[in-house]
Design a protein around this motif. Sequence first.
Motif, mmCIF file in Angstrom:
data_model
loop_
_atom_site.group_PDB
_atom_site.id
_atom_site.type_symbol
_atom_site.label_atom_id
_atom_site.label_comp_id
_atom_site.label_asym_id
_atom_site.label_seq_id
_atom_site.Cartn_x
_atom_site.Cartn_y
_atom_site.Cartn_z
ATOM 1 N N UNK A 52 0.854 -1.189 0.000
ATOM 2 C CA UNK A 52 0.000 0.000 0.000
ATOM 3 C C UNK A 52 0.895 1.246 0.000
ATOM 4 N N UNK A 53 0.383 2.342 -0.519
ATOM 5 C CA UNK A 53 1.209 3.559 -0.588
ATOM 6 C C UNK A 53 1.645 4.024 0.800
ATOM 7 N N UNK A 54 2.882 4.444 0.907
ATOM 8 C CA UNK A 54 3.415 5.004 2.152
ATOM 9 C C UNK A 54 2.747 6.356 2.376
ATOM 10 N N UNK A 55 2.213 6.574 3.583
ATOM 11 C CA UNK A 55 1.535 7.840 3.849
ATOM 12 C C UNK A 55 2.184 8.638 4.970
ATOM 13 N N UNK A 56 3.024 7.975 5.796
ATOM 14 C CA UNK A 56 3.668 8.706 6.881
ATOM 15 C C UNK A 56 5.062 8.156 7.147
ATOM 16 N N UNK A 57 5.858 8.972 7.818
ATOM 17 C CA UNK A 57 7.222 8.588 8.192
ATOM 18 C C UNK A 57 7.548 9.299 9.496
ATOM 19 N N UNK A 58 7.868 8.533 10.526
ATOM 20 C CA UNK A 58 8.170 9.091 11.843
ATOM 21 C C UNK A 58 7.067 10.021 12.341
ATOM 22 N N UNK A 59 5.818 9.638 12.122
ATOM 23 C CA UNK A 59 4.688 10.401 12.613
ATOM 24 C C UNK A 59 4.314 11.629 11.798
ATOM 25 N N UNK A 60 5.000 11.851 10.680
ATOM 26 C CA UNK A 60 4.708 13.006 9.825
ATOM 27 C C UNK A 60 4.242 12.503 8.464
ATOM 28 N N UNK A 61 3.459 13.303 7.743
ATOM 29 C CA UNK A 61 3.044 12.886 6.394
ATOM 30 C C UNK A 61 4.255 12.636 5.502
ATOM 31 N N UNK A 62 4.186 11.566 4.715
ATOM 32 C CA UNK A 62 5.265 11.235 3.786
ATOM 33 C C UNK A 62 5.252 12.244 2.644
ATOM 34 N N UNK A 63 6.382 12.899 2.393
ATOM 35 C CA UNK A 63 6.440 13.872 1.305
ATOM 36 C C UNK A 63 7.480 13.498 0.264
#
Length: 108
Positions: free
Chosen positions: A91-102
């Motif tokens: 599934x698409x990555x949506x967050x990283x370390x509690x922040x939205x994935x950009x």
Amino acid sequence: LGRTDFDDGSTSPPDGRLPDADKGSKKMTIQHVRDVFYRMGFNDREIVALLGAHALGRCHTDASGYWGPWTFAENTMSNEYFRLLIEERWSPKISHNGKPWDGPDQYE
């Protein structure tokens, strides 16, 4: 232990010898990987085998824009990379370390 390298990069291959992580689309990325390895004499089957080296290590945002290990055992040589590609639900990555994935489109 390991091989002995030179102190500087003077004997390293030029930039562009290995494929970039992303060329903007699936079709362009596939063609880029083929272009790089075809000029070294590899065929598609051999390219796929080489990609299995991703069983070791991880990707880093500062190098490719992507983040995380390629497998659950990043320090072990195995067929885990290929097994995960085939057997896992992605599934698409949506967050990283509690922040939205950009970063670029990434699946986990």
